[in-house]
Design a protein around this motif. Structure first.
Motif, PDB file in Angstrom:
ATOM      1  N   CYS A 221       0.901  -1.170  -0.070  1.00 46.91           N
ATOM      2  CA  CYS A 221      -0.045   0.068  -0.119  1.00 46.91           C
ATOM      3  C   CYS A 221       0.874   1.281  -0.081  1.00 46.91           C
ATOM      4  CB  CYS A 221      -0.946   0.129   0.994  1.00 46.91           C
ATOM      5  SG  CYS A 221      -2.621   1.036   0.829  1.00 46.91           S
TER       6      CYS A 221
ATOM      7  N   ALA B 267      -9.934   2.926  -2.844  1.00 43.68           N
ATOM      8  CA  ALA B 267     -10.441   2.793  -1.277  1.00 43.68           C
ATOM      9  C   ALA B 267     -10.867   1.266  -1.309  1.00 43.68           C
ATOM     10  CB  ALA B 267     -11.248   3.876  -0.982  1.00 43.68           C
TER      11      ALA B 267
ATOM     12  N   ASN C 254      -7.682  -1.162  -1.808  1.00 42.39           N
ATOM     13  CA  ASN C 254      -6.963  -1.135  -0.572  1.00 42.39           C
ATOM     14  C   ASN C 254      -7.651  -1.834   0.765  1.00 42.39           C
ATOM     15  OD1 ASN C 254      -4.786  -0.153  -1.848  1.00 42.39           O
ATOM     16  ND2 ASN C 254      -5.608   2.113  -1.340  1.00 42.39           N
TER      17      ASN C 254
ATOM     18  N   PHE D 243      -1.991   6.002   2.313  1.00 45.60           N
ATOM     19  CA  PHE D 243      -2.722   6.405   1.090  1.00 45.60           C
ATOM     20  C   PHE D 243      -3.843   5.130   0.842  1.00 45.60           C
ATOM     21  CE2 PHE D 243       1.561   7.837   0.966  1.00 45.60           C
ATOM     22  CZ  PHE D 243       1.272   9.208   0.215  1.00 45.60           C
ATOM     23  N   LYS D 244      -4.256   4.447   1.986  1.00 48.25           N
ATOM     24  CA  LYS D 244      -4.856   3.450   2.146  1.00 48.25           C
ATOM     25  C   LYS D 244      -6.639   3.989   1.794  1.00 48.25           C
ATOM     26  CE  LYS D 244      -5.086   1.054   5.536  1.00 48.25           C
ATOM     27  NZ  LYS D 244      -4.326   0.065   6.488  1.00 48.25           N
ATOM     28  N   PHE D 245      -7.048   4.994   2.529  1.00 50.91           N
ATOM     29  CA  PHE D 245      -8.560   5.496   2.639  1.00 50.91           C
ATOM     30  C   PHE D 245      -9.006   6.244   1.557  1.00 50.91           C
ATOM     31  CE2 PHE D 245      -6.928   5.599   7.348  1.00 50.91           C
ATOM     32  CZ  PHE D 245      -7.318   4.182   7.354  1.00 50.91           C
ATOM     33  N   SER D 246     -10.313   6.412   1.353  1.00 47.04           N
ATOM     34  CA  SER D 246     -10.656   7.245   0.277  1.00 47.04           C
ATOM     35  C   SER D 246     -10.506   8.603   0.119  1.00 47.04           C
ATOM     36  CB  SER D 246     -12.302   6.899   0.249  1.00 47.04           C
ATOM     37  OG  SER D 246     -12.595   7.446   1.298  1.00 47.04           O
TER      38      SER D 246
ATOM     39  N   ALA E  35      -7.374   9.568   0.013  1.00 50.25           N
ATOM     40  CA  ALA E  35      -6.362   9.799  -0.828  1.00 50.25           C
ATOM     41  C   ALA E  35      -6.914   9.859  -2.228  1.00 50.25           C
ATOM     42  CB  ALA E  35      -5.352   8.757  -0.484  1.00 50.25           C
ATOM     43  N   SER E  36      -6.824  11.153  -2.710  1.00 49.62           N
ATOM     44  CA  SER E  36      -7.454  11.102  -4.093  1.00 49.62           C
ATOM     45  C   SER E  36      -6.157  11.236  -5.003  1.00 49.62           C
ATOM     46  CB  SER E  36      -7.798  12.603  -4.210  1.00 49.62           C
ATOM     47  OG  SER E  36      -7.052  13.617  -3.860  1.00 49.62           O
TER      48      SER E  36
END
Lengths: 319, 319
Positions: free
Chosen positions: A159, A184, A187, B160-163, B165-166
């Motif tokens: 990740c 998302a 991940n 950088f795992k979650f939504s 992180a655009s």
């Protein structure tokens, strides 16, 4: 093996049909991302294409496999992706070890089994190379392809955590998100989803942590008994390999998994100054600098002792 | 609060001196990245600038703090970054709650305590906004600034795992790596380093997992006794909040931390279809959609019961 450019590889694929794409045994996200992206792209071009692997693709990759139903045909052109050496073909693909026409890989250690190949060790994930080949074939990158490419980027770099996530990796990830990649969701499936059985085996694994060499080496064990007690299957033990190296002061983290036949599968993770692939090479294994593996036979105690002894030598000779 | 543009914010900073930058209490990587980047940039412009916080900066951020030694001066201009509301100033900064001149934030819930502000909830990390302000002040992005900005990007998006992180977050991360950000080092410190005490408390936390609402809600507890037994300190319990939501089928993961005064600090993580900030708002808390928090008083059993009861209602009303 003769090295070819992205353009040449694309031209080769464009001039052939009835193509099979081989993945290494125990396929991971990068292997699956590469193979399914290529297969999907080739089908978009009207070709017959099929992914082949010695092992089944884990269910969590369903968002990729479901859109590429099986096709049956006599293979006329053989491609491999993310496949570094003959011994990784697995039992079901033995017949292809000396028949690969085109190899796309990012392992510097690639054994050169194919006729033609692109090997780019600077690519954090092999899907970075596959993306360029697909672009060179002028297949538009839609959401499916973006998801497949992103899966490789994300899974092969932990990740985006490891040093192999270069600015190019981040830039391609951005591109893929703009093309619709469900980053998302991917991940979350890959890094943030644990079954209750997985939770249980992780707890047992934490119990098994042992330290050596003044805390510079740590081992974690996963035995067949632990798998039975927790109800976890082999694939659910994946991330456990990263546990020992995470501990402060640990430079070599070793995960020792007992296989059904009583031998041990070793996963090694190291800090930047120790070459995991060199340590594992002593045991006939290989991999990347920070993450490598090998198989060792013996009792659990013997195996641990051997691994720790060899690892200690590499601590002294660190880069 | 009057909204200003990046250019206007930069102009305000350029025309002032003796600037202090406030962080929220219990500062995280994004708050620290923002404040130290701004402070460093302002000093590069020859100004007196100083970071201020009610709580100490955790040692692991030493690569940022060490290059910004303390300066002592009478503040003439007050800036806040990543600071969403008055109650987050903490005890030592109470005098500034109604004196902030410029607020830079990415929390949509920002209470508007400042005279002027930029609030951009589309920014995954607040350092994304701070970077643009620094660029507008024409301070060159060197390795220090790249590290500070990257720290915010990485820590506020769960590497950088979650939504949140655009593609913009990924693109800025790529830019920062090209400017010298030591991404792998930073990610290793933030996400891949555990003390032995942390390992121990994590094992205890795994033991404490409980399920509610047919496995859609999971709780994890961290008590003062567990802290004592493991030897872990408060800051070492950070990542534990992500454990419960990782379990398959869980849509609301609740971490219940007992504080020294016997009250409980709650961290909530939800899947995309449940608004964590709305659930926590019921208890006077707030945060982001997928990650929020609140404080609750009572016995451990009462607190758990209340949280589960309210959470269950939100499961039904999910978005």
């Amino acid at each position: 093996m003769k090295t070819v450019s992205i353009t040449e590889a694309a031209a080769m694929l464009l001039t052939h049909d009835h193509i099979i794409i081989l993945m290494h045994k125990s396929p991971d996200g990068d292997a699956i991302g590469c193979a399914y992206a290529l297969c999907y792209a080739l089908r978009k071009l009207g070709k017959s294409a099929q992914v082949r692997c010695s092992d089944p693709v884990p269910e969590k990759y369903g968002y990729l496999t479901k859109e590429v139903p099986d096709q049956h045909f006599t293979p006329a052109y053989i491609v491999s992706a993310d496949l570094a050496a003959e011994q990784l073909f697995g039992d079901a693909l033995q017949e292809y070890t000396d028949r690969v026409d085109l190899c796309i890989d990012h392992h510097g250690s690639n054994s050169g089994f194919a006729r033609y190949g692109i090997i780019d060790p600077s690519a954090g994930a092999c899907t970075q190379i596959v993306l360029r080949v697909i672009e060179a074939m002028e297949v538009p990158i839609d959401r499916y392809l973006a998801n497949a490419i992103f899966t490789g980027l994300s899974t092969d770099t932990g990740c985006f955590k490891f040093s192999n996530a270069s600015s190019e990796t981040f830039r391609i990830a951005a591109e893929m998100i703009d093309k619709g990649a469900e980053s998302a969701m991917i991940n979350r499936i890959m890094f943030d989803t644990k079954s209750r059985a997985r939770l249980e085996i992780e707890r047992m694994a934490l119990d098994s942590v042992r330290f050596y060499a003044d805390g510079q080496i740590a081992t974690v064990s996963v035995t067949q008994q632990m798998l039975r007690q927790s109800g976890a299957d082999e694939s659910e033990t994946e991330g456990i390999a990263s546990i020992p190296r995470q501990i402060e002061g640990v430079r070599i983290g070793i995960t020792i998994k007992e296989k059904e036949d009583g031998t041990f599968r070793i996963s090694m993770r190291t800090t930047d100054d120790v070459d995991a692939s060199a340590v594992c090479a002593v045991f006939g294994g290989g991999g990347h600098k920070a993450a490598a593996g090998c198989s060792v036979s013996g009792t659990a105690e013997e195996v641990t002792r051997q691994l720790v002894a060899v690892s200690e030598k590499f601590l002294g000779e660190s880069i």
